[in-house]
Enzyme design. Structure first.
Site, PDB file in Angstrom:
ATOM      1  N   GLY A  16       0.674  -1.130  -0.094  1.00  0.00           N
ATOM      2  CA  GLY A  16      -0.028  -0.492   0.110  1.00  0.00           C
ATOM      3  C   GLY A  16       0.751   1.313   0.105  1.00  0.00           C
ATOM      4  O   GLY A  16       2.280   1.707   0.216  1.00  0.00           O
ATOM      5  N   ARG A  20      -1.120   9.020   3.506  1.00  0.00           N
ATOM      6  CA  ARG A  20      -1.021   9.233   5.403  1.00  0.00           C
ATOM      7  C   ARG A  20       0.021  10.350   6.022  1.00  0.00           C
ATOM      8  O   ARG A  20      -0.087  10.902   6.817  1.00  0.00           O
ATOM      9  CB  ARG A  20      -2.586   9.312   5.552  1.00  0.00           C
ATOM     10  CG  ARG A  20      -3.764   9.986   5.209  1.00  0.00           C
ATOM     11  CD  ARG A  20      -4.933   9.128   5.670  1.00  0.00           C
ATOM     12  NE  ARG A  20      -5.221   7.991   5.638  1.00  0.00           N
ATOM     13  CZ  ARG A  20      -5.979   6.430   6.294  1.00  0.00           C
ATOM     14  NH1 ARG A  20      -6.498   7.412   7.219  1.00  0.00           N
ATOM     15  NH2 ARG A  20      -6.076   5.797   6.200  1.00  0.00           N
ATOM     16  N   GLN A  80       3.692  -7.131  -5.710  1.00  0.00           N
ATOM     17  CA  GLN A  80       2.324  -6.665  -6.972  1.00  0.00           C
ATOM     18  C   GLN A  80       2.610  -5.793  -8.094  1.00  0.00           C
ATOM     19  O   GLN A  80       3.105  -4.818  -8.625  1.00  0.00           O
ATOM     20  CB  GLN A  80       1.886  -5.865  -5.915  1.00  0.00           C
ATOM     21  CG  GLN A  80      -0.202  -6.093  -5.865  1.00  0.00           C
ATOM     22  CD  GLN A  80      -0.904  -6.083  -5.096  1.00  0.00           C
ATOM     23  OE1 GLN A  80      -0.838  -5.607  -3.824  1.00  0.00           O
ATOM     24  NE2 GLN A  80      -2.351  -5.508  -5.400  1.00  0.00           N
ATOM     25  N   ASP A 113       1.876  -2.994   8.478  1.00  0.00           N
ATOM     26  CA  ASP A 113       1.228  -2.416   9.506  1.00  0.00           C
ATOM     27  C   ASP A 113       0.761  -1.927  10.487  1.00  0.00           C
ATOM     28  O   ASP A 113       0.176  -1.034  10.802  1.00  0.00           O
ATOM     29  CB  ASP A 113       0.545  -0.670   8.697  1.00  0.00           C
ATOM     30  CG  ASP A 113      -0.731  -0.600   7.946  1.00  0.00           C
ATOM     31  OD1 ASP A 113      -0.775  -2.198   7.916  1.00  0.00           O
ATOM     32  OD2 ASP A 113      -1.345  -0.386   6.854  1.00  0.00           O
ATOM     33  N   GLU A 165     -17.372  -4.792   2.971  1.00  0.00           N
ATOM     34  CA  GLU A 165     -16.656  -3.304   3.335  1.00  0.00           C
ATOM     35  C   GLU A 165     -17.248  -2.438   3.833  1.00  0.00           C
ATOM     36  O   GLU A 165     -18.160  -2.503   3.045  1.00  0.00           O
ATOM     37  CB  GLU A 165     -15.702  -2.851   1.616  1.00  0.00           C
ATOM     38  CG  GLU A 165     -14.366  -3.557   1.338  1.00  0.00           C
ATOM     39  CD  GLU A 165     -13.189  -4.134   3.130  1.00  0.00           C
ATOM     40  OE1 GLU A 165     -12.280  -3.076   3.285  1.00  0.00           O
ATOM     41  OE2 GLU A 165     -13.621  -4.628   3.171  1.00  0.00           O
ATOM     42  N   ASN A 180     -12.696  -6.697  10.714  1.00  0.00           N
ATOM     43  CA  ASN A 180     -12.298  -7.555  10.193  1.00  0.00           C
ATOM     44  C   ASN A 180     -10.535  -6.471  10.796  1.00  0.00           C
ATOM     45  O   ASN A 180     -10.582  -5.639  10.046  1.00  0.00           O
ATOM     46  CB  ASN A 180     -12.935  -7.139   9.194  1.00  0.00           C
ATOM     47  CG  ASN A 180     -11.437  -8.311   7.999  1.00  0.00           C
ATOM     48  OD1 ASN A 180     -10.860  -9.068   8.696  1.00  0.00           O
ATOM     49  ND2 ASN A 180     -10.995  -7.668   6.686  1.00  0.00           N
ATOM     50  N   ASN A 238      -2.063   4.750  10.128  1.00  0.00           N
ATOM     51  CA  ASN A 238      -1.869   4.879   8.478  1.00  0.00           C
ATOM     52  C   ASN A 238      -1.519   6.693   8.789  1.00  0.00           C
ATOM     53  O   ASN A 238      -1.031   7.009   7.515  1.00  0.00           O
ATOM     54  CB  ASN A 238      -3.592   5.712   8.160  1.00  0.00           C
ATOM     55  CG  ASN A 238      -4.032   3.262   7.898  1.00  0.00           C
ATOM     56  OD1 ASN A 238      -3.729   3.145   7.448  1.00  0.00           O
ATOM     57  ND2 ASN A 238      -4.867   3.237   8.664  1.00  0.00           N
ATOM     58  N   ARG A 343      30.987   7.628  23.870  1.00  0.00           N
ATOM     59  CA  ARG A 343      30.980   7.528  22.846  1.00  0.00           C
ATOM     60  C   ARG A 343      31.342   5.731  22.221  1.00  0.00           C
ATOM     61  O   ARG A 343      32.225   5.711  23.104  1.00  0.00           O
ATOM     62  CB  ARG A 343      31.598   8.650  21.786  1.00  0.00           C
ATOM     63  CG  ARG A 343      30.467   9.756  21.850  1.00  0.00           C
ATOM     64  CD  ARG A 343      31.565  11.327  20.858  1.00  0.00           C
ATOM     65  NE  ARG A 343      31.726  10.936  20.227  1.00  0.00           N
ATOM     66  CZ  ARG A 343      33.378  11.318  20.037  1.00  0.00           C
ATOM     67  NH1 ARG A 343      33.620  12.305  20.387  1.00  0.00           N
ATOM     68  NH2 ARG A 343      33.353  11.480  18.221  1.00  0.00           N
ATOM     69  N   ASN A 387      44.016   8.937  38.466  1.00  0.00           N
ATOM     70  CA  ASN A 387      42.904  10.249  38.481  1.00  0.00           C
ATOM     71  C   ASN A 387      42.957  11.001  37.728  1.00  0.00           C
ATOM     72  O   ASN A 387      44.341  11.039  37.170  1.00  0.00           O
ATOM     73  CB  ASN A 387      42.823  10.152  40.116  1.00  0.00           C
ATOM     74  CG  ASN A 387      42.064  11.180  40.510  1.00  0.00           C
ATOM     75  OD1 ASN A 387      41.756  12.319  39.890  1.00  0.00           O
ATOM     76  ND2 ASN A 387      41.022  11.156  41.332  1.00  0.00           N
TER      77      ASN A 387
HETATM   78  C1  UD1 Z   1      -8.913  -3.735   4.299  1.00  0.00           C
HETATM   79  C2  UD1 Z   1     -10.418  -5.397   4.382  1.00  0.00           C
HETATM   80  C3  UD1 Z   1     -10.502  -4.478   5.449  1.00  0.00           C
HETATM   81  C4  UD1 Z   1     -10.533  -4.564   7.283  1.00  0.00           C
HETATM   82  C5  UD1 Z   1      -8.942  -3.622   7.399  1.00  0.00           C
HETATM   83  C6  UD1 Z   1      -8.098  -3.591   8.472  1.00  0.00           C
HETATM   84  C7  UD1 Z   1      -9.995  -5.486   2.396  1.00  0.00           C
HETATM   85  C8  UD1 Z   1     -10.874  -5.650   1.330  1.00  0.00           C
HETATM   86  N1  UD1 Z   1     -10.915  -4.557   3.295  1.00  0.00           N
HETATM   87  O1  UD1 Z   1      -9.308  -2.288   4.525  1.00  0.00           O
HETATM   88  O2  UD1 Z   1     -11.709  -5.400   6.050  1.00  0.00           O
HETATM   89  O3  UD1 Z   1     -11.277  -3.628   7.789  1.00  0.00           O
HETATM   90  O4  UD1 Z   1      -7.875  -3.620   5.676  1.00  0.00           O
HETATM   91  O5  UD1 Z   1      -7.067  -2.309   8.384  1.00  0.00           O
HETATM   92  O6  UD1 Z   1      -8.987  -6.207   2.545  1.00  0.00           O
HETATM   93  N2  UD1 Z   1      -1.975  -3.782   0.144  1.00  0.00           N
HETATM   94  C9  UD1 Z   1      -2.054  -4.179  -0.254  1.00  0.00           C
HETATM   95  N3  UD1 Z   1      -1.925  -4.157  -1.656  1.00  0.00           N
HETATM   96  C10 UD1 Z   1      -3.432  -3.480  -2.002  1.00  0.00           C
HETATM   97  C11 UD1 Z   1      -3.966  -3.016  -1.192  1.00  0.00           C
HETATM   98  C12 UD1 Z   1      -3.555  -3.437   0.207  1.00  0.00           C
HETATM   99  O7  UD1 Z   1      -0.739  -5.301   0.040  1.00  0.00           O
HETATM  100  O8  UD1 Z   1      -3.307  -3.322  -3.095  1.00  0.00           O
HETATM  101  C13 UD1 Z   1      -1.628  -3.798   2.287  1.00  0.00           C
HETATM  102  C14 UD1 Z   1      -2.025  -2.532   2.226  1.00  0.00           C
HETATM  103  O9  UD1 Z   1       0.316  -2.427   2.581  1.00  0.00           O
HETATM  104  C15 UD1 Z   1      -2.209  -2.507   4.102  1.00  0.00           C
HETATM  105  C16 UD1 Z   1      -3.304  -3.822   4.199  1.00  0.00           C
HETATM  106  O10 UD1 Z   1      -2.874  -4.398   3.235  1.00  0.00           O
HETATM  107  O11 UD1 Z   1      -1.306  -3.387   5.077  1.00  0.00           O
HETATM  108  C17 UD1 Z   1      -3.995  -2.683   4.008  1.00  0.00           C
HETATM  109  O12 UD1 Z   1      -4.475  -2.234   3.350  1.00  0.00           O
HETATM  110  P1  UD1 Z   1      -4.891  -0.598   3.530  1.00  0.00           P
HETATM  111  O13 UD1 Z   1      -5.957  -0.036   1.980  1.00  0.00           O
HETATM  112  O14 UD1 Z   1      -5.446  -0.028   4.006  1.00  0.00           O
HETATM  113  O15 UD1 Z   1      -7.295  -1.827   4.039  1.00  0.00           O
HETATM  114  P2  UD1 Z   1      -8.371  -1.139   3.834  1.00  0.00           P
HETATM  115  O16 UD1 Z   1      -8.296  -2.155   2.254  1.00  0.00           O
HETATM  116  O17 UD1 Z   1      -8.637  -0.216   3.293  1.00  0.00           O
END
Ligand code: UD1
Ligand code: CA
Length: 491
Positions: A16, A20, A80, A113, A165, A180, A238, A343, A387
């Site tokens: 991700g 923020r 990814q 994270d 979601e 979740n 975040n 040091r 000393n």
């Molecule tokens: C996701 C869940 C949500 C849950 C929430 C908890 C999904 C669709 N939703 O929300 O139900 O309550 O986490 O925090 O799964 N990441 C990737 N690749 C991507 C997108 C995200 O590796 O394409 C990783 C991010 O780096 C992060 C984690 O997945 O570590 C969660 O991503 P984030 O966008 O924060 O979560 P949501 O999708 O909003």
């Protein structure tokens, strides 16, 4: 560790963007408690002894990959592609591991994270998942204001049927307070099969991992949830407000562990300790102490107030007051500070002292040796019981190279000495105040530097009778006169 519960694979999601954070540093590389968030996540996963461990990256992939491999070279880094979403992230992770050798059995998914997740909780999740013979088990918790979290949908019988979601939820579903966490245990075969059916048909146009649960259920597999009480364990950071909150929670947890192990922490609000620090029982930490990195503190030592120690070794019964130190050793019973700076490469022996306003660098200070006040000790070896008088300077640098000085055992060096390295002072030698030591001093010798003093009687009454500033009394002249000083006779 219960190796029976070791998962076949853990996939840590870290692709991700983390906008923020407003940072040039990738989100998962921001740190609390002495480790980056992703290092906390990988360490928790590693504690389970998984057969394979993958970290999925995309945003700033080079930086994240290099960082992860630096602390855990065994991790499989997976990239990814441009298809977005947590479901895609898991899919590429699983595909990459399958390409090495097909994965079977239990696969865990965690986030890079979410730094407070404990291995104990992951073990509970695996145990629950395997004992219940589930295909999908999601880790959940209850939150009064569930906001953007995915909601856990249960049927009349209380079985988990879907994760919805927030952006796709109905008003009734939004009322659900069980959320979740994004942490799951999957059966590898079911995960692989269900991922083939996950689409991007949703409000965000992403492949959701959450869809795997309802797809698996529709195929007749068992799905369930394990709810935990401590929401902080599954909380992600975040932005930097959340990062500070998680840092505080993690610190509380670390401090509590030390206190239960017999460490006195007078002011937990103002004490910060990294997860990597070791502290024995009957250590006392006074207010304002920060212990970082590989620091170890042995029993009976007292640290603080107001001291920051990084990668330091403090031996038993030492006392360290208002000190900043890194990469140094403080021997048993030694005393340091107040206002000392240690040091790297410095080692104080048993019962040695580095006192008020002293700095030491790359120096060995022998057992019982004392540098009590206002001194700089650089690249020196100081013998046991020596000393070093107040205000001494080890001049270790001639502008080109640094050299060492050696002071013998039980030497008595006068105040304000300057040691011009390389120079050696023998055992039991003495020096006078203000000695400029440029040449070696044999054992048992006295060295002093002659600097003659001239005294001019009456000089103040003659030259400073008025202060020179209107309205300001000539105080020294007045005091001198009152003490009987005479103006010098005209010559
Ligand atoms: C996701 C869940 C949500 C849950 C929430 C908890 C999904 C669709 N939703 O929300 O139900 O309550 O986490 O925090 O799964 N990441 C990737 N690749 C991507 C997108 C995200 O590796 O394409 C990783 C991010 O780096 C992060 C984690 O997945 O570590 C969660 O991503 P984030 O966008 O924060 O979560 P949501 O999708 O909003
Ligand atoms: Ca998202």
């Amino acid at each position: 560790m219960n190796t029976e519960l070791a998962p076949s694979a853990v996939i840590v999601l870290a692709a991700g963007a983390g906008t923020r954070m407003k940072s040039a540093t990738p989100k998962v590389m921001h740190g609390i408690g002495g480790r980056s968030m992703v290092e906390h996540a990988v360490a928790a996963a590693r504690d389970l002894n998984p057969e394979r461990l993958a970290v999925v990256v995309r945003h700033q992939r080079d930086k994240v990959a290099e960082h992860v491999l630096a602390f855990d070279p065994e991790v499989t880094i997976v990239d990814q592609d441009e298809i977005p979403g947590t479901g895609r992230a898991v899919e590429v992770g699983l595909n990459a591991l399958d390409a090495q050798a097909p994965v079977s059995g239990t696969v865990l998914v965690t986030y890079g994270d979410v730094p407070l997740l404990r291995p104990e909780t992951l073990r509970e999740l695996i145990a629950f998942h395997e004992e219940d013979k589930n295909s999908v088990t999601v880790l959940t918790t209850h939150i009064d204001e569930p906001g953007a979290y995915g909601r856990i949908v249960r049927n009349q019988a209380g079985e988990v049927t879907a994760i919805v979601e927030a952006k796709d939820a109905s008003p009734e579903e939004l009322e659900i307070t069980e959320i979740n966490s994004g942490i799951y245990a999957f059966d590898a075969a079911v995960l692989r099969e269900a991922l083939l059916e996950v689409t991007t048909n949703n409000a965000q146009g992403e492949k959701y991992i959450t869809d795997v649960l309802s797809i698996a259920r529709s195929k007749g597999y068992r799905t369930s949830a394990l709810a935990i009480d401590d929401r902080w364990e599954v909380e992600g950071a975040n932005d930097r407000v959340q990062l500070a909150q998680l840092g505080r929670m993690l610190n509380n947890r670390i401090l509590e562990t030390h206190m239960r192990n017999g460490v006195t922490i007078v002011d937990p609000e103002n004490t910060w300790i990294d997860v990597t620090v070791t502290i024995e029982n009957d250590v006392t930490l006074l207010p304002g102490v920060q212990l970082h990195g590989s620091t170890t503190i042995a029993t009976g030592a007292t640290i603080g107030p107001d001291s920051t120690l990084t990668d330091m070794t403090v031996e038993a019964d030492a006392t360290v007051i208002r000190t900043h130190g890194f990469g140094a050793v403080i021997g048993e019973g030694a005393t340091v500070g107040p206002f000392a700076y240690l040091r790297p490469g410095t080692a104080l022996g048993k019962d040695a002292k580095l006192g008020t306003f002293c700095e030491a660098k790359n120096s060995q200070i022998g057992d019982g040796a004392k540098i009590p006040h206002l001194s700089y000790v650089g690249d020196a070896t100081i013998g046991e019981g020596a000393n070093i008088g107040a205000g001494s300077i080890f001049a270790n640098y001639n502008g080109l190279v640094k050299s060492r000085s050696v002071i013998g055992a039980h030497a008595r060096m006068g105040s304000a000495g300057i040691y011009v390295a390389p120079v050696t002072v023998g055992d039991g030698a003495y020096s006078g105040a203000g000695a400029l030591i440029r040449k070696d001093v044999p054992a048992g010798a006295l060295a002093y530097s002659e600097t003659s003093q001239r005294t001019i009687d009456g000089w103040v009454l003659k030259n400073r009778a008025g202060s020179g500033r209107p309205g300001v009394a000539p105080t020294p002249a007045k005091a001198a006169k009152a003490a009987g000083a005479q103006e010098p006779a005209e010559s």
